[in-house]
Design a protein around this motif. Sequence first.
Motif, PDB file in Angstrom:
ATOM      1  N   HIS A   1      19.121   0.036  -1.684  1.00 28.25           N
ATOM      2  CA  HIS A   1      18.800   0.617  -0.387  1.00 28.25           C
ATOM      3  C   HIS A   1      17.646   1.603  -0.447  1.00 28.25           C
ATOM      4  O   HIS A   1      17.266   2.170   0.577  1.00 28.25           O
ATOM      5  CB  HIS A   1      20.035   1.304   0.207  1.00 28.25           C
ATOM      6  CG  HIS A   1      21.107   0.338   0.605  1.00 28.25           C
ATOM      7  ND1 HIS A   1      22.395   0.727   0.916  1.00 28.25           N
ATOM      8  CD2 HIS A   1      21.086  -1.017   0.750  1.00 28.25           C
ATOM      9  CE1 HIS A   1      23.114  -0.331   1.225  1.00 28.25           C
ATOM     10  NE2 HIS A   1      22.339  -1.403   1.133  1.00 28.25           N
ATOM     11  N   SER A   2      17.093   1.815  -1.627  1.00 30.73           N
ATOM     12  CA  SER A   2      15.922   2.683  -1.764  1.00 30.73           C
ATOM     13  C   SER A   2      14.729   2.049  -1.056  1.00 30.73           C
ATOM     14  O   SER A   2      14.525   0.828  -1.133  1.00 30.73           O
ATOM     15  CB  SER A   2      15.591   2.888  -3.238  1.00 30.73           C
ATOM     16  OG  SER A   2      14.309   3.478  -3.386  1.00 30.73           O
ATOM     17  N   PRO A   3      13.889   2.853  -0.374  1.00 33.16           N
ATOM     18  CA  PRO A   3      12.663   2.302   0.222  1.00 33.16           C
ATOM     19  C   PRO A   3      11.702   1.717  -0.812  1.00 33.16           C
ATOM     20  O   PRO A   3      10.773   0.997  -0.450  1.00 33.16           O
ATOM     21  CB  PRO A   3      12.041   3.522   0.916  1.00 33.16           C
ATOM     22  CG  PRO A   3      13.191   4.432   1.186  1.00 33.16           C
ATOM     23  CD  PRO A   3      14.107   4.258   0.015  1.00 33.16           C
ATOM     24  N   MET A   4      11.937   2.021  -2.098  1.00 33.14           N
ATOM     25  CA  MET A   4      11.108   1.444  -3.149  1.00 33.14           C
ATOM     26  C   MET A   4      11.497   0.017  -3.477  1.00 33.14           C
ATOM     27  O   MET A   4      10.742  -0.711  -4.133  1.00 33.14           O
ATOM     28  CB  MET A   4      11.216   2.280  -4.432  1.00 33.14           C
ATOM     29  CG  MET A   4      10.728   3.700  -4.321  1.00 33.14           C
ATOM     30  SD  MET A   4      11.030   4.626  -5.847  1.00 33.14           S
ATOM     31  CE  MET A   4       9.941   3.781  -6.997  1.00 33.14           C
ATOM     32  N   SER A   5      12.703  -0.414  -3.058  1.00 33.80           N
ATOM     33  CA  SER A   5      13.279  -1.670  -3.515  1.00 33.80           C
ATOM     34  C   SER A   5      13.288  -2.728  -2.419  1.00 33.80           C
ATOM     35  O   SER A   5      13.447  -2.411  -1.235  1.00 33.80           O
ATOM     36  CB  SER A   5      14.711  -1.420  -4.007  1.00 33.80           C
ATOM     37  OG  SER A   5      15.334  -2.621  -4.375  1.00 33.80           O
ATOM     38  N   ASP A   6      13.136  -3.979  -2.810  1.00 38.66           N
ATOM     39  CA  ASP A   6      13.286  -5.096  -1.867  1.00 38.66           C
ATOM     40  C   ASP A   6      14.146  -6.204  -2.463  1.00 38.66           C
ATOM     41  O   ASP A   6      14.112  -7.334  -2.002  1.00 38.66           O
ATOM     42  CB  ASP A   6      11.926  -5.644  -1.431  1.00 38.66           C
ATOM     43  CG  ASP A   6      11.122  -6.248  -2.582  1.00 38.66           C
ATOM     44  OD1 ASP A   6      11.587  -6.165  -3.742  1.00 38.66           O
ATOM     45  OD2 ASP A   6      10.026  -6.791  -2.330  1.00 38.66           O
TER      46      ASP A   6
ATOM     47  N   TRP B   1       0.824  -1.206   0.000  1.00 35.35           N
ATOM     48  CA  TRP B   1       0.000   0.000   0.000  1.00 35.35           C
ATOM     49  C   TRP B   1       0.858   1.256   0.000  1.00 35.35           C
ATOM     50  O   TRP B   1       0.505   2.257  -0.648  1.00 35.35           O
ATOM     51  CB  TRP B   1      -0.931   0.009   1.219  1.00 35.35           C
ATOM     52  CG  TRP B   1      -1.890   1.160   1.205  1.00 35.35           C
ATOM     53  CD1 TRP B   1      -3.117   1.213   0.610  1.00 35.35           C
ATOM     54  CD2 TRP B   1      -1.688   2.444   1.826  1.00 35.35           C
ATOM     55  NE1 TRP B   1      -3.703   2.441   0.806  1.00 35.35           N
ATOM     56  CE2 TRP B   1      -2.850   3.218   1.547  1.00 35.35           C
ATOM     57  CE3 TRP B   1      -0.651   3.001   2.579  1.00 35.35           C
ATOM     58  CZ2 TRP B   1      -2.991   4.524   2.004  1.00 35.35           C
ATOM     59  CZ3 TRP B   1      -0.789   4.310   3.023  1.00 35.35           C
ATOM     60  CH2 TRP B   1      -1.947   5.059   2.748  1.00 35.35           C
ATOM     61  N   LEU B   2       1.975   1.253   0.711  1.00 36.41           N
ATOM     62  CA  LEU B   2       2.831   2.436   0.771  1.00 36.41           C
ATOM     63  C   LEU B   2       3.464   2.722  -0.598  1.00 36.41           C
ATOM     64  O   LEU B   2       3.525   3.874  -1.039  1.00 36.41           O
ATOM     65  CB  LEU B   2       3.924   2.245   1.822  1.00 36.41           C
ATOM     66  CG  LEU B   2       3.457   1.994   3.255  1.00 36.41           C
ATOM     67  CD1 LEU B   2       4.651   1.873   4.192  1.00 36.41           C
ATOM     68  CD2 LEU B   2       2.518   3.097   3.727  1.00 36.41           C
ATOM     69  N   ILE B   3       3.918   1.663  -1.268  1.00 38.11           N
ATOM     70  CA  ILE B   3       4.517   1.831  -2.602  1.00 38.11           C
ATOM     71  C   ILE B   3       3.484   2.371  -3.593  1.00 38.11           C
ATOM     72  O   ILE B   3       3.812   3.170  -4.482  1.00 38.11           O
ATOM     73  CB  ILE B   3       5.094   0.489  -3.095  1.00 38.11           C
ATOM     74  CG1 ILE B   3       6.249   0.041  -2.185  1.00 38.11           C
ATOM     75  CG2 ILE B   3       5.574   0.588  -4.537  1.00 38.11           C
ATOM     76  CD1 ILE B   3       7.444   0.950  -2.195  1.00 38.11           C
ATOM     77  N   ARG B   4       2.244   1.990  -3.431  1.00 33.92           N
ATOM     78  CA  ARG B   4       1.190   2.429  -4.350  1.00 33.92           C
ATOM     79  C   ARG B   4       0.896   3.922  -4.234  1.00 33.92           C
ATOM     80  O   ARG B   4       0.205   4.492  -5.088  1.00 33.92           O
ATOM     81  CB  ARG B   4      -0.081   1.619  -4.107  1.00 33.92           C
ATOM     82  CG  ARG B   4       0.060   0.146  -4.481  1.00 33.92           C
ATOM     83  CD  ARG B   4      -1.135  -0.657  -3.992  1.00 33.92           C
ATOM     84  NE  ARG B   4      -2.340  -0.336  -4.713  1.00 33.92           N
ATOM     85  CZ  ARG B   4      -2.795  -1.003  -5.764  1.00 33.92           C
ATOM     86  NH1 ARG B   4      -2.103  -2.046  -6.226  1.00 33.92           N
ATOM     87  NH2 ARG B   4      -3.909  -0.671  -6.357  1.00 33.92           N
TER      88      ARG B   4
ATOM     89  N   HIS C   1       4.509   7.941   3.682  1.00 37.38           N
ATOM     90  CA  HIS C   1       5.166   7.630   4.960  1.00 37.38           C
ATOM     91  C   HIS C   1       6.440   6.815   4.778  1.00 37.38           C
ATOM     92  O   HIS C   1       6.951   6.248   5.746  1.00 37.38           O
ATOM     93  CB  HIS C   1       4.208   6.909   5.918  1.00 37.38           C
ATOM     94  CG  HIS C   1       2.943   7.664   6.170  1.00 37.38           C
ATOM     95  ND1 HIS C   1       2.905   8.875   6.843  1.00 37.38           N
ATOM     96  CD2 HIS C   1       1.659   7.397   5.816  1.00 37.38           C
ATOM     97  CE1 HIS C   1       1.644   9.303   6.891  1.00 37.38           C
ATOM     98  NE2 HIS C   1       0.879   8.432   6.280  1.00 37.38           N
ATOM     99  N   LEU C   2       6.948   6.737   3.542  1.00 34.62           N
ATOM    100  CA  LEU C   2       8.258   6.148   3.297  1.00 34.62           C
ATOM    101  C   LEU C   2       9.323   7.229   3.455  1.00 34.62           C
ATOM    102  O   LEU C   2       9.068   8.411   3.227  1.00 34.62           O
ATOM    103  CB  LEU C   2       8.326   5.564   1.883  1.00 34.62           C
ATOM    104  CG  LEU C   2       7.426   4.356   1.595  1.00 34.62           C
ATOM    105  CD1 LEU C   2       7.392   4.069   0.106  1.00 34.62           C
ATOM    106  CD2 LEU C   2       7.900   3.133   2.369  1.00 34.62           C
TER     107      LEU C   2
END
Length: 256
Positions: free
Chosen positions: A235-240, A104-107, A192-193
Motif C-alpha cells: 500500500h506504499s505509494p512507492m509500490s505497484d 517521474w514522481l518516484i524518481r 507530490h506523493l
Amino acid sequence: MSAIKPAPPAVFTFTVGLLLGTVTLSTCQATDLSLGLAAAGFIVPYKDTPVKVMPLPAVGYEDGTLFWQGARGGFHVVENSSHRLDFYLGVDPRQFRPQDSTDWLIRQLNKRRIGVASGLAYTLTTRAGDFSTSLERDVINHSDGMSVEAAWSYTLRQDRWSLIPAAGVRWDNGAQNRYYYGISEEESRRSHLAEWHPGDAFTPWLGLSLRYAPGDQLLTYISAQYERLPDEVRHSPMSDRDSAAIITAGFSYRFL
C-alpha cells in the motif's frame, strides 16, 4: 526420489529479504573453498521499475569454525550433526534507486542503499527437514532496522540431482519498512506523493532450488523465491505490486 541428506554443497545460494538461503549442516572440519559466479534477476515492488539483473560472486569457505557463505560470513558458535548456532555479518541486498523507475514522481524520492547486518542464526536438522531462525540488525545506520526470520527446507536427492523446497516468514520492524518503503514529509513535498509511515510487518515466502553436481568439484544450480508482500509494503505509494521475487542461477567450483 529418495529423501536423504546430500554432501555439504560447495556454495551457499543466499537470500536476505529477496534472496533464498538454503542451510545444510556439516560436521566436516577440513578446510573447504569454492569459487563461482551467479546471476540474479530481481522483481522488486517499486512502481514502474523493471526487472534488475545483477552478477553475483559465489564464494564459499569453511574451516570448521570460520565460514563465508554467499553474502554472509562469521563463525560457528555451536556445530554438530543436529544443531548449529552462527554469529555472522551479512549483506542485505534490498535497495531502491530512483533512476531505475520510469515514473517521474518516484524518481524524486531518496535513494535507499544496500545494508549490512549482524545477526545470530540457529538451525536444527531433523528427518523432517532443516528448521532455522535468525535475528539480525542493521549495523551501518542506513535503516536502524531489525529482522527476524523462521524457515524450513527439505532436501530430496537422486544421484547427482538435489531438489530443495523451502518456506518461511520474515518479520521486519517499522524502522526497516520505513527506510525501504516509507515516504517522509520532505519527500512528499518534493514528489507530490502521499506521506507513508509503515509499521512492522510479516512477509511469508516460498522457495525452490534445483542443484546438479556433474562431478565432485563442480556444482550448478538455479533457485527461485516468491514473497507475498504485506499491506505495509504493497500500500506504499512507492509500490505497484503485491509480490516480489528473485531467480538466481550459477555455478561454483570446489577446491578439494
